[in-house]
Design an enzyme around this catalytic site. Structure first.
Site, PDB file in Angstrom:
ATOM      1  N   VAL A  17       0.885  -1.100  -0.155  1.00 57.94           N
ATOM      2  CA  VAL A  17      -0.019  -0.003  -0.112  1.00 57.94           C
ATOM      3  C   VAL A  17       0.994   1.149   0.057  1.00 57.94           C
ATOM      4  O   VAL A  17       0.762   2.062  -0.811  1.00 57.94           O
ATOM      5  CB  VAL A  17      -1.019   0.070   1.371  1.00 57.94           C
ATOM      6  CG1 VAL A  17      -1.921   1.075   1.342  1.00 57.94           C
ATOM      7  CG2 VAL A  17      -1.917  -1.129   1.309  1.00 57.94           C
ATOM      8  N   LYS A 108      -7.049  -2.073   9.400  1.00 60.38           N
ATOM      9  CA  LYS A 108      -8.157  -2.613   9.915  1.00 60.38           C
ATOM     10  C   LYS A 108      -8.048  -3.399  11.196  1.00 60.38           C
ATOM     11  O   LYS A 108      -8.876  -3.348  12.195  1.00 60.38           O
ATOM     12  CB  LYS A 108      -8.867  -3.426   9.001  1.00 60.38           C
ATOM     13  CG  LYS A 108      -8.113  -4.430   8.345  1.00 60.38           C
ATOM     14  CD  LYS A 108      -8.271  -4.615   6.585  1.00 60.38           C
ATOM     15  CE  LYS A 108      -7.278  -5.541   6.149  1.00 60.38           C
ATOM     16  NZ  LYS A 108      -7.044  -5.288   4.846  1.00 60.38           N
ATOM     17  N   GLU A 132      -9.867   5.599   5.837  1.00 58.42           N
ATOM     18  CA  GLU A 132     -10.825   4.942   4.755  1.00 58.42           C
ATOM     19  C   GLU A 132     -10.410   3.884   4.352  1.00 58.42           C
ATOM     20  O   GLU A 132     -11.243   2.970   3.964  1.00 58.42           O
ATOM     21  CB  GLU A 132     -10.800   6.198   3.679  1.00 58.42           C
ATOM     22  CG  GLU A 132     -11.908   5.902   2.325  1.00 58.42           C
ATOM     23  CD  GLU A 132     -13.119   5.895   2.734  1.00 58.42           C
ATOM     24  OE1 GLU A 132     -13.582   7.016   3.190  1.00 58.42           O
ATOM     25  OE2 GLU A 132     -13.819   4.777   2.917  1.00 58.42           O
ATOM     26  N   VAL A 135     -11.338  -0.252   5.318  1.00 54.58           N
ATOM     27  CA  VAL A 135     -12.523  -1.093   4.794  1.00 54.58           C
ATOM     28  C   VAL A 135     -12.741  -1.165   3.400  1.00 54.58           C
ATOM     29  O   VAL A 135     -12.948   0.126   2.867  1.00 54.58           O
ATOM     30  CB  VAL A 135     -13.971  -0.732   5.567  1.00 54.58           C
ATOM     31  CG1 VAL A 135     -14.990  -1.546   5.300  1.00 54.58           C
ATOM     32  CG2 VAL A 135     -13.503  -0.852   7.170  1.00 54.58           C
ATOM     33  N   GLY A 190      -1.069 -15.036  -5.911  1.00 53.50           N
ATOM     34  CA  GLY A 190      -0.926 -13.737  -5.162  1.00 53.50           C
ATOM     35  C   GLY A 190      -2.379 -13.317  -4.638  1.00 53.50           C
ATOM     36  O   GLY A 190      -2.352 -12.220  -4.002  1.00 53.50           O
ATOM     37  N   GLU A 193      -2.564 -14.866   0.980  1.00 52.57           N
ATOM     38  CA  GLU A 193      -1.377 -15.034   1.713  1.00 52.57           C
ATOM     39  C   GLU A 193      -0.907 -16.603   1.934  1.00 52.57           C
ATOM     40  O   GLU A 193      -1.751 -17.510   1.776  1.00 52.57           O
ATOM     41  CB  GLU A 193      -1.637 -14.694   2.967  1.00 52.57           C
ATOM     42  CG  GLU A 193      -2.196 -13.148   3.126  1.00 52.57           C
ATOM     43  CD  GLU A 193      -1.064 -12.167   2.684  1.00 52.57           C
ATOM     44  OE1 GLU A 193      -0.164 -12.374   2.845  1.00 52.57           O
ATOM     45  OE2 GLU A 193      -1.353 -10.987   2.568  1.00 52.57           O
ATOM     46  N   LYS A 208     -13.475  -5.667   9.525  1.00 53.86           N
ATOM     47  CA  LYS A 208     -14.094  -4.541   8.540  1.00 53.86           C
ATOM     48  C   LYS A 208     -15.489  -4.271   9.119  1.00 53.86           C
ATOM     49  O   LYS A 208     -15.902  -3.119   9.316  1.00 53.86           O
ATOM     50  CB  LYS A 208     -13.974  -4.873   7.318  1.00 53.86           C
ATOM     51  CG  LYS A 208     -12.632  -4.808   6.521  1.00 53.86           C
ATOM     52  CD  LYS A 208     -12.627  -5.526   5.268  1.00 53.86           C
ATOM     53  CE  LYS A 208     -11.132  -5.536   4.784  1.00 53.86           C
ATOM     54  NZ  LYS A 208     -11.104  -6.691   3.740  1.00 53.86           N
TER      55      LYS A 208
HETATM   56  N1  NAP Z   1      -2.164  -4.895   0.880  1.00 52.56           N
HETATM   57  C1  NAP Z   1      -3.758  -4.556   0.685  1.00 52.56           C
HETATM   58  O1  NAP Z   1      -4.190  -4.556  -0.463  1.00 52.56           O
HETATM   59  C2  NAP Z   1      -4.371  -3.733   1.763  1.00 52.56           C
HETATM   60  C3  NAP Z   1      -5.659  -3.394   1.506  1.00 52.56           C
HETATM   61  C4  NAP Z   1      -6.297  -2.688   2.727  1.00 52.56           C
HETATM   62  C5  NAP Z   1      -5.844  -2.453   3.734  1.00 52.56           C
HETATM   63  N2  NAP Z   1      -4.261  -2.929   3.809  1.00 52.56           N
HETATM   64  C6  NAP Z   1      -3.754  -2.607   5.233  1.00 52.56           C
HETATM   65  O2  NAP Z   1      -2.322  -1.736   4.977  1.00 52.56           O
HETATM   66  C7  NAP Z   1      -1.516  -1.958   6.248  1.00 52.56           C
HETATM   67  C8  NAP Z   1      -0.181  -2.462   5.087  1.00 52.56           C
HETATM   68  O3  NAP Z   1      -0.420  -3.395   4.154  1.00 52.56           O
HETATM   69  P1  NAP Z   1       0.652  -3.735   2.903  1.00 52.56           P
HETATM   70  O4  NAP Z   1       0.159  -4.884   2.569  1.00 52.56           O
HETATM   71  O5  NAP Z   1       1.087  -2.701   2.369  1.00 52.56           O
HETATM   72  O6  NAP Z   1       1.857  -4.366   4.163  1.00 52.56           O
HETATM   73  P2  NAP Z   1       3.221  -4.721   3.505  1.00 52.56           P
HETATM   74  O7  NAP Z   1       3.421  -5.047   2.003  1.00 52.56           O
HETATM   75  O8  NAP Z   1       3.915  -5.980   4.494  1.00 52.56           O
HETATM   76  O9  NAP Z   1       3.993  -3.379   4.126  1.00 52.56           O
HETATM   77  C9  NAP Z   1       4.382  -3.224   5.494  1.00 52.56           C
HETATM   78  C10 NAP Z   1       5.711  -2.654   5.328  1.00 52.56           C
HETATM   79  O10 NAP Z   1       5.982  -1.904   6.710  1.00 52.56           O
HETATM   80  C11 NAP Z   1       7.235  -2.259   6.869  1.00 52.56           C
HETATM   81  N3  NAP Z   1       7.659  -2.262   8.307  1.00 52.56           N
HETATM   82  C12 NAP Z   1       7.200  -2.913   9.170  1.00 52.56           C
HETATM   83  N4  NAP Z   1       7.480  -2.610  10.673  1.00 52.56           N
HETATM   84  C13 NAP Z   1       8.163  -1.421  10.338  1.00 52.56           C
HETATM   85  C14 NAP Z   1       8.875  -0.398  11.392  1.00 52.56           C
HETATM   86  N5  NAP Z   1       8.941  -0.719  12.640  1.00 52.56           N
HETATM   87  N6  NAP Z   1       9.190   0.483  10.642  1.00 52.56           N
HETATM   88  C15 NAP Z   1       9.221   0.793   9.258  1.00 52.56           C
HETATM   89  N7  NAP Z   1       8.683   0.060   8.366  1.00 52.56           N
HETATM   90  C16 NAP Z   1       8.088  -1.284   9.051  1.00 52.56           C
HETATM   91  C17 NAP Z   1       7.597  -3.815   6.414  1.00 52.56           C
HETATM   92  O11 NAP Z   1       8.943  -4.129   6.372  1.00 52.56           O
HETATM   93  P3  NAP Z   1       9.059  -5.745   6.619  1.00 52.56           P
HETATM   94  O12 NAP Z   1       8.488  -6.388   5.446  1.00 52.56           O
HETATM   95  O13 NAP Z   1      10.527  -5.886   6.734  1.00 52.56           O
HETATM   96  O14 NAP Z   1       8.496  -6.211   7.738  1.00 52.56           O
HETATM   97  C18 NAP Z   1       6.921  -3.435   5.124  1.00 52.56           C
HETATM   98  O15 NAP Z   1       7.697  -2.957   4.022  1.00 52.56           O
HETATM   99  C19 NAP Z   1      -2.003  -3.053   6.476  1.00 52.56           C
HETATM  100  O16 NAP Z   1      -2.338  -2.710   7.943  1.00 52.56           O
HETATM  101  C20 NAP Z   1      -3.192  -3.936   6.029  1.00 52.56           C
HETATM  102  O17 NAP Z   1      -3.920  -4.372   6.809  1.00 52.56           O
HETATM  103  C21 NAP Z   1      -3.656  -3.698   2.826  1.00 52.56           C
END
Ligand code: NAP
Length: 446
Positions: A17, A108, A132, A135, A190, A193, A208
């Site tokens: 994201v 969420k 926003e 959810v 993909g 998970e 949500k």
């Molecule tokens: N992906 C989606 O489609 C989606 C949709 C809606 C909502 N969300 C929400 O959005 C959020 C992010 O999701 P994502 O899919 O983008 O996750 P992600 O790809 O795992 O990205 C999270 C990033 O944060 C880094 N990180 C972890 N701890 C950290 C710290 N202490 N300081 C700095 N960086 C740190 C992680 O590094 P490491 O990998 O090294 O831990 C990773 O690069 C989550 O809450 C998720 O529920 C995601």
């Protein structure tokens, strides 16, 4: 454009994201600035995995592996938390509030489990949190509930809020494949998970549902009060029988209010559901989300779109940044409150007291008198049957069904969950019943 103000943003977590937010903020910077009259300036992008920062289109001096740099910068107005999880993310958000910063999050899980505490902390520090993206990804459902539908009470909100489950159920329905096979393919592509439990066991949908229910009903409903059932037990056989009966199986979040009084109990539940083929949600397929919001003023409205992914979710995060930018422009930090708790006497109805229609699929001995025995148990529990379906030689059988056993399907009229559960426990103890009965709720949304 005359540039009166600039919103300085520190983004923490440049993963899926976060990467999307950086990309689209850079790509559409001029357009967004022209629309808002405020420039959104990505001052910091932080990720502990610094390799994620390399390809991002911002100067090296604005990239960091240390979130403290973002927090300690007095010029940062907004911290965007895109780290995920309920540990570091919570500390980061509370720290940002203490420093008077606004927070934008897509988290969420964190809000569902700690929302009450987080909203209180934001209010105590006279700041704001926008969520926003937490959810339904790109669908602006939070803004719709909070602002577009401010004139409404919400007797019913229901929808498909998890793309992974919807993808799996869609393929099971269209291709006749089993859950495990489709899950394995979804993981390869993909869409699921490596550990799919949060999605397929319903937890993500429940996060949500908890957020939507709390926002819609003006009290913190609490994650532990959200009833959750996932889709692992939905078999190919049940999908086919449902189809014959005119239904499609979807994992639904359902938020229902008993009446429009201030103390009315609210149901918050997530479970596989048989919905009529002709219902608009039956055509929400693949990774898409669809939510129907029934307002007492507006009537039924429907929201459809991508519930996840870098681009759709970035769109929602940037819309929150736009709200923060307008607040800055007009000096009104809390113009849009994060969450207002105004129904102090409201409560969540336990699943025991929830009423629904039901699909029961029994596995029974292939002999006479079985229907009568099962019907008696249901009648003794005051549960009325709407139809019974027995097939001598079904085309597709539930896996490993012995040859002297047959599936027997009962469609029930509306009954209380507790009554149905107790009756099914008794049915499963009958000598003619050979396996645990499959129970799936049925909704017609009339
Ligand atoms: N992906 C989606 O489609 C989606 C949709 C809606 C909502 N969300 C929400 O959005 C959020 C992010 O999701 P994502 O899919 O983008 O996750 P992600 O790809 O795992 O990205 C999270 C990033 O944060 C880094 N990180 C972890 N701890 C950290 C710290 N202490 N300081 C700095 N960086 C740190 C992680 O590094 P490491 O990998 O090294 O831990 C990773 O690069 C989550 O809450 C998720 O529920 C995601």
């Amino acid at each position: 454009m005359s540039e009166a103000k600039q919103l300085n943003v520190g983004l923490v977590g440049a993963g899926v994201v976060g990467g999307g937010v950086v990309k689209h903020l850079s790509r559409n910077a001029e357009l967004i600035a022209e629309r808002l009259g405020v420039r959104i300036n990505l001052k910091w992008v932080c990720d502990k995995d610094e390799s994620r920062l390399k390809s991002l289109p911002i100067p090296a001096s604005q990239k960091t592996g240390d979130a403290q740099k973002v927090l300690q910068d007095p010029d940062t107005h907004v911290v965007v938390e895109l780290v995920g999880g309920t540990g570091f993310a919570k500390t980061l958000i509370l720290d940002a509030f203490n420093r008077g910063k606004v927070v934008v999050t897509a988290n969420k899980a964190l809000l569902a489990h700690h929302g009450e505490e987080i909203f209180e902390a934001a209010a105590k520090n006279s700041t704001n949190i926008f969520y926003e993206a937490s959810v339904c990804g790109g669908i602006p459902i939070i803004k719709a509930l909070r602002e577009g539908f401010v004139a409404n009470r919400f007797p019913l909100i229901y929808g498909i809020v998890n793309g992974t489950c919807n993808y799996i159920l869609t393929r099971m329905t269209a291709e006749g494949k089993d859950f495990n096979d489709v899950l394995a393919e979804a993981q390869k592509l993909g869409y699921a998970e490596a550990d799919p439990s949060l999605d397929v066991d319903g937890g993500d949908s429940a996060h949500k549902a908890t957020i939507l229910a709390s926002l819609a009903h003006g009290f913190w409903t609490g994650f532990d009060n959200t009833y959750v059932e996932g889709i692992r037990h939905v078999s190919q056989f049940d999908i086919q029988i449902a189809r014959e009966l005119g239904y499609t199986v979807k994992l639904l979040a359902v938020i229902k209010s008993a009446d429009d009084s201030d103390s009315a109990p609210v149901e918050v539940r997530v479970h596989p559901t048989l919905i009529p083929h002709k219902h608009v949600l039956a055509s929400v397929n693949g990774v898409f989300n669809g939510v129907v919001v029934r307002g007492d003023v507006v009537g039924d409205t429907m929201f459809y779109g991508r519930g996840a992914g870098a681009d759709a979710t970035a769109s929602a995060v940037i819309s929150d940044l736009a709200d923060a930018a307008l607040n800055l422009k007009f000096g009104s930090k809390q113009r849009v409150p994060s969450f207002v708790s105004h129904r102090l006497n409201a409560r969540v109805r336990t699943i025991d007291d929830v009423e629904s229609r039901y699909y029961l699929r029994l596995t029974v001995a292939d002999r006479s008198g079985v229907i009568a025995k099962v019907s008696k148990v249901l009648a003794d529990s005051d549960i009325s049957i709407s139809s019974v379906l027995q097939r001598e030689a079904p085309e597709t059988k539930p896996s490993q069904l012995p040859t002297d056993h047959v599936p027997l399907i009962f469609m029930l009229h509306t009954a209380k969950d507790r009554a149905v559960r107790n009756a099914v426990a008794e049915i499963d103890r009958l000598d003619v019943v050979k396996d645990k009965t499959v129970v799936i709720r049925v909704e017609n949304f009339e």
